[in-house]
Motif scaffolding. Structure first.
Motif, short mmCIF file in Angstrom:
data_model
loop_
_atom_site.label_atom_id
_atom_site.label_comp_id
_atom_site.label_asym_id
_atom_site.label_seq_id
_atom_site.Cartn_x
_atom_site.Cartn_y
_atom_site.Cartn_z
N VAL A 77 0.88 -1.16 0.00
CA VAL A 77 0.00 0.00 0.00
C VAL A 77 0.92 1.21 0.00
N GLY A 78 0.76 2.06 -0.99
CA GLY A 78 1.62 3.23 -1.09
C GLY A 78 0.92 4.37 -1.79
N THR A 79 1.54 5.53 -1.69
CA THR A 79 0.99 6.68 -2.40
C THR A 79 1.30 6.54 -3.89
N HIS A 119 -2.91 3.63 -2.95
CA HIS A 119 -3.29 2.52 -3.82
C HIS A 119 -2.72 1.23 -3.27
N VAL A 120 -3.41 0.13 -3.53
CA VAL A 120 -2.82 -1.19 -3.36
C VAL A 120 -2.16 -1.51 -4.69
N ASP A 137 -10.59 3.16 4.01
CA ASP A 137 -10.22 1.77 3.71
C ASP A 137 -8.74 1.47 3.89
N GLU A 138 -7.97 2.39 4.42
CA GLU A 138 -6.52 2.16 4.51
C GLU A 138 -6.18 0.93 5.34
N SER A 139 -6.82 0.78 6.49
CA SER A 139 -6.54 -0.37 7.35
C SER A 139 -6.86 -1.67 6.62
N ARG A 142 -4.23 -2.40 3.96
CA ARG A 142 -2.99 -2.93 4.53
C ARG A 142 -3.15 -4.39 4.95
N GLN A 143 -4.32 -4.71 5.47
CA GLN A 143 -4.63 -6.09 5.84
C GLN A 143 -4.60 -6.98 4.58
#
Length: 158
Positions: A77-79, A119-120, A137-139, A142-143
């Motif tokens: 997950v990154g910008t 984005h994933v 939805d970030e958490s 990352r999951q």
């Protein structure tokens, strides 16, 4: 290499999911509570195997109409700015192998993304798949990335 023995394995969400020797089953145990109970179904927090149209299905990962073995992929997950600097992204742009669940992504369209938008990214030697991440939805993203990486490690030899 032989498949992993049947048993309970971490699914990346704080629960243990049962591996029957050939596939993941719907049985899971949630160890986050003092009293451990066995369950059947997707789990209390939802299954960790789908995000933004990218789906993990045991040994295979799919994005829209594309699919490939999960062994050897990497998820993060990154910008947008961080992803654009990654070698796999640069190669995918050059080879025109940048995709979302809706289909091919033109590099100029991704270039218009706000630099800090999340984005994933699922990277493989052949292509890069992207799914946008909403602020709420970030958490979950990352999951999902953690689950993809754990599955890829589990199936790294086929």
């Amino acid at each position: 290499m032989a498949a992993a023995e049947p048993g309970w394995y971490d699914d990346g969400t704080g629960t243990q999911r049962w591996w029957d020797g050939t596939r993941w089953t719907e049985h899971y145990a949630d160890f986050s509570t003092p009293r451990v109970e066995l369950h059947t179904g997707p789990g209390a927090v939802g299954t960790p195997d789908e995000f933004g149209g990218i789906v993990v299905d045991a040994r295979v990962i799919r994005c829209g109409r594309l699919s490939q073995p999960i062994g050897g992929v990497t998820a993060l997950v990154g910008t947008a700015d961080e992803i654009r600097k990654r070698p796999a992204f640069v190669l995918a742009v050059r080879m025109r192998t940048l995709f979302s669940a809706a289909g091919p992504i033109k590099p100029r369209h991704f270039a218009r993304q706000y630099p800090s938008s999340l984005h994933v990214a699922v990277e493989s030697p052949q292509q890069v798949w992207l799914a946008p991440v909403g602020s709420q939805d970030e958490s979950r993203a990352r999951q999902f990335a953690s689950w993809v990486n754990a599955s890829a490690q589990h199936y790294r030899y086929g």
